[in-house]
Design a protein around this motif. Structure first.
Motif: not given
Length: 439
Positions: A24-28
């Motif tokens: 999720x952090x990478x996607x964010x």
């Protein structure tokens, strides 16, 4: 460190939860940068500057709250209508260029004008009678009244002005109680509000740019998802990596019960690495501290693989999702072409999981209890100039500022059976490895 109670109380996040958080952090961050380059955000920022400006807000206030009767446009039409309904002025304007007035003025300038003072002359002349009647008429009185006045010229100017397209446009605008909604500025505000409600822009505005930049300080420099089939097609090579090219790379040690098998005990299934220790007789090279390399018959085989040729890194963040089966030694570690330095990211010694750093005299590390080595966890090492910090999933388990490596280290994965252990089969499983460097 015992992680049992941290796991029990939820302080130790599940591996799945941590992986979702990482993803999720990478996607964010990816979404943030994508929105940052979008035409919609560019338009939003431009409109924000316009719509929130004092000039824009003042215009909006004026257009919404100004009473039509207080506008110059209303003043012009009011003055025009007032003069239009001035009967005497309109009479003057009708007479101003009439033939009758022209004839009278010419008569008045002639010598016959004095005859109007003689009633007898007037009675005997139809022309004089007509001229006398005109001189006493309302038309002529209006002419005299407005002849030197500025009102006729003003009325004519107003007639011309209210007939222009610009005035008609202004009149239509200011006389409309919903005039604000007819403006380009209103459309800009509507577009701005629409953009403000877009999911991507709402997301973007909620982010902390400084936090994004801090996250992006870490660049991923090595990623291993184990999608290869043959070891030769991977960044790994079988055997030990030595600075001395003359040393034999594929060997075991005489005090171990397994022969390292040159990569034959390594395979990938569904994107996961499996390094097997299995019961299998093999005569293979072994290093004996007194006799040097000897051929020894082993009852078990295992392996060691490393990235010395393809990847080394000094400092940064090392992460791996690992588990192990069988009560023998399984390890994922960082090493060099010499005996030391060596840093353990994950080591199961058959009894306990350990993490730490080795030097010539001691092991500087921590025993990890309360978690099952056969369950996948994410083991991480943050290596800075000043310290080494180990994590299991999201929990810090150990840190030290002693014996910080001063050179690039490679990754290595291995299993072995020491002479004091009961020999058995087992395997170390690695789902993925990721290494980051601070930019």
């Amino acid at each position: 460190m015992n992680l049992f109670f941290k796991k029990l109380t939820g302080q130790l996040h599940s591996t799945e939860k941590l992986e979702r958080r990482i993803m999720a952090e990478e996607e964010r961050i990816a979404r943030y940068r994508q929105v940052e380059q979008s035409a919609e955000l560019k338009e939003y920022l431009e409109l924000k500057k316009i719509v929130e400006s004092k000039e824009f807000q003042q215009k909006k206030y004026n257009w919404i709250h100004t009473k039509y009767k207080s506008t110059p446009t209303h003043a012009i039409i009011s003055e025009y209508k007032k003069l239009l309904h001035d009967k005497n002025l309109q009479l003057y304007l009708e007479m101003e260029n009439s033939q009758r007035l022209k004839e009278f003025l010419e008569f008045r300038a002639s010598e016959n004008y004095v005859k109007l003072s003689s009633p007898k002359e007037v009675r005997n002349s139809l022309e004089l009678k007509q001229m006398a009647e005109f001189e006493k008429s309302k038309e002529y009185k209006s002419y005299l009244t407005y002849r030197d006045s500025k009102l006729p010229a003003r009325f004519k100017a107003l007639v011309a002005e209210v007939a222009t397209d610009e005035y008609k446009k202004q009149h239509a605008f200011w006389s409309n109680p919903n005039r604000w909604k007819t403006t380009d500025e209103y459309q800009q505000e509507v577009r701005f509000k629409r953009l403000s409600a877009m999911a991507d822009i709402v997301f973007y505005l909620k982010q902390d740019p400084n936090e994004i930049e801090r996250e992006e300080e870490w660049k991923e420099v090595f990623t291993e998802e184990f999608e290869w089939v043959k070891l030769a097609d991977s960044p790994w090579r079988a055997g030990f990596a030595y600075d001395n090219p003359k040393l034999l790379k594929i060997h075991s040690f005489a005090n171990e019960k397994q022969a390292n098998n040159g990569g034959k005990n390594v395979g990938t299934v569904d994107g996961r690495l499996h390094l097997f220790t299995k019961e299998e007789k093999l005569i293979a090279p072994a290093w004996d501290a007194k006799r040097g390399f000897i051929n020894k018959e082993f009852d078990y085989t295992s392996d060691i693989i490393q990235t010395a040729e393809k990847f080394r890194q000094q400092g940064g963040l090392f992460m791996a999702k690992v588990c192990a089966e069988g009560r023998i030694h399984h390890a994922l570690w960082l090493g060099t072409g010499k005996k030391l330095p060596m840093v353990s990211l994950f080591h199961f010694n058959g009894k306990h999981i350990t993490v730490g750093n080795y030097d010539e005299k001691r092991f500087d590390g921590e025993v990890i209890r309360g978690i099952n080595p056969g369950t996948y966890y994410i083991y991480s090492l943050r290596w800075t100039d000043k310290e080494l910090i180990w994590y299991v999933n999201n929990v810090e388990v150990y840190r030290t500022n002693r014996n910080i490596p001063q050179e690039k280290l490679f990754l290595a994965i291995s299993s072995f059976i020491d002479e004091h252990q009961r020999a058995m089969e087992g395997q170390i499983n690695v789902a993925w490895i990721r290494v980051f460097a601070k930019q």
